[in-house]
Scaffold this active site. Structure first.
Site, mmCIF file in Angstrom:
data_model
loop_
_atom_site.group_PDB
_atom_site.id
_atom_site.type_symbol
_atom_site.label_atom_id
_atom_site.label_comp_id
_atom_site.label_asym_id
_atom_site.label_seq_id
_atom_site.Cartn_x
_atom_site.Cartn_y
_atom_site.Cartn_z
ATOM 1 N N CYS A 154 0.843 -1.204 0.000
ATOM 2 C CA CYS A 154 0.000 0.000 0.000
ATOM 3 C C CYS A 154 0.876 1.250 0.000
ATOM 4 O O CYS A 154 1.454 1.614 1.036
ATOM 5 C CB CYS A 154 -0.925 -0.028 1.218
ATOM 6 S SG CYS A 154 -1.814 1.524 1.505
ATOM 7 N N CYS A 157 -0.078 4.032 2.454
ATOM 8 C CA CYS A 157 0.232 3.657 3.842
ATOM 9 C C CYS A 157 1.613 4.171 4.241
ATOM 10 O O CYS A 157 1.848 4.498 5.413
ATOM 11 C CB CYS A 157 0.187 2.136 4.000
ATOM 12 S SG CYS A 157 -1.463 1.416 3.816
#
Length: 229
Positions: A154, A157
């Site tokens: 991700c 993230c």
């Protein structure tokens, strides 16, 4: 009529012709056979990076199909016989800064997340998507507790993680709890339930126990949840 010479010629004429025909077909098929190869990718910082590599490979003559395993960081490529592994590895390396590849499965790896400053209250609760129990019971008394649900693939993230590292340098009233969800089918994902709609996903508890759920790399909302000064 039966041919009288040795070897194949000893077969009945019809069978002999059939054998020769099948042999010719096999030779032709092997000359034009496609290969399926798996390449492990290193140096990625997002799952979308795999799609960048795929797009680059599709422009290479002889590359038929590509598929990227986002969790394993592995690329499966269907190639014409004349496309070499070296050619594919060159394309992988040229697709992004720091990218590299190796032939074979099991060696794919994303870049590690950054290190938190010494003394920061940071604990990794799970690295494999396992359940952790009710978050309310894991919050730290007297602090803002941030449960950071993330995955290595991700990209956003990593933006949130960098902001949390900066905040822990400035504030001692923060406790960061890291939870690698792995994917949306993991036991942790099922435990978090419908609230886990996308990544990044943060759950922030204030010192008095107020809960705020944040979806996405929204730094302003995070600052608001932490009553940033």
């Amino acid at each position: 009529m039966v041919l009288r010479s040795r070897g194949l010629a000893s077969l009945p004429t019809r069978r002999w012709i059939t054998v020769l025909t099948l042999g010719a077909l096999l030779v032709a098929a092997s000359a034009h056979a496609d290969r399926i190869r798996v390449y492990s990718i290193q140096g990625l910082d997002c799952g979308d990076c795999g799609n960048v590599i795929r797009s680059t490979l599709k422009r290479v003559d002889g590359v038929k199909r590509t598929a990227f395993d986002i969790q394993k960081a592995e690329l499966t490529v269907t190639l014409a016989d004349q496309v070499t592994d070296e050619a594919v590895l060159i394309v992988i390396a040229s697709s992004g800064a720091g990218f590299s590849g190796t032939v074979g499965a099991g060696q794919g790896a994303y870049l590690p997340f950054g290190m938190y400053p010494a003394g920061a209250d940071v604990v990794v609760l799970t690295e494999n998507g396992s359940v952790v129990g009710p978050l309310e019971r894991l919050r730290v008394a007297g602090k803002y507790t941030v449960f950071d649900v993330y995955a290595d693939w991700c990209g956003p993230c990593r933006v949130v993680d960098a902001e949390l590292r900066t905040l822990t340098e400035q504030r001692r009233d923060l406790a960061i709890r890291k939870l690698d969800v792995v994917d949306f089918k993991s036991p942790l994902a099922r435990e978090l339930g419908a609230r886990l709609k996308a990544l990044p996903y943060l759950v922030v508890f204030s010192p008095d126990g107020k809960r705020t759920d944040l979806v996405g790399a929204n730094i302003r909302q995070l600052a608001s949840a932490l009553r940033s000064r």
